[in-house]
Design a protein around this motif. Structure first.
Motif: not given
Length: 173
Positions: A22-27, A38-46, A96-103, A137-141
């Motif tokens: 199943k392809i993850p939907q949302g952010f 010092c902090y940042r709030h980031l929005k990323l696709s799942k 486990r590797h960071t490149c192999d797992y989505d959010l 969908e393409d970039e972190a914000e």
């Protein structure tokens, strides 16, 4: 007595390997803190990977991505349970590797650590604030930023009037 049929026999569906993922939907909106104030709030696709999240954190704090990193999902750095390492440092493939797992490995409310540059030991405190259906969908914000990020590398000023200890002095001096 009859033994149970192995998966794939007697008309049974093949194991998970043949099922579509199943392809993850949302952010997700995450809060990432480095030090006090010092902090940042980031929005990323799942759909983003943990590797993408590492890139986004470093980008948001003006760091160059030039060292190893890891995520510790139990919110305790350097524990062996529930961790993900960048593939480059795990030659024995123990983790486990960071490149192999989505959010989708994250949950709302979860707190975890991101450690960058194992020599310097930069620790970032992370928390998943909320899910949202809208975003790019393409970039972190970066949706909120507070405080100046720390300098990744401290600048050492060189006093030109004083010879460096490693430099030989001229005979004339």
């Amino acid at each position: 007595m009859n033994e149970p049929a192995a998966p794939g026999q007697n008309g049974q569906k093949k194991a998970d390997a043949t099922r579509k993922k199943k392809i993850p939907q949302g952010f997700y909106v995450l809060s990432v803190k480095q030090g006090t104030g010092c902090y940042r709030h980031l929005k990323l696709s799942k759909r983003s990977t943990l590797e993408d999240l590492a890139d986004a954190i470093l980008w948001a704090f003006d760091f160059m991505n030039d060292h190893a990193h890891a995520f510790f999902m139990n919110n305790s750095a350097w524990t062996d349970t529930d961790c993900y390492y960048c593939e480059d440092v795990d030659e024995d493939e123990e983790y486990r590797h960071t490149c192999d797992y989505d959010l989708t490995v994250l949950t709302v409310g979860q707190k975890f650590k991101f450690v960058f540059d194992f020599g310097e030991g930069w620790e970032f405190d992370c928390r998943v604030l909320r899910e949202t259906p809208d975003g790019s969908e393409d970039e972190a914000e970066i949706i909120r930023a507070k405080g100046e990020p720390p300098a990744q590398y401290s600048m050492v000023e060189d006093d030109d009037d004083e010879p460096d200890q490693d430099e030989p002095m001229d005979d004339d001096e």
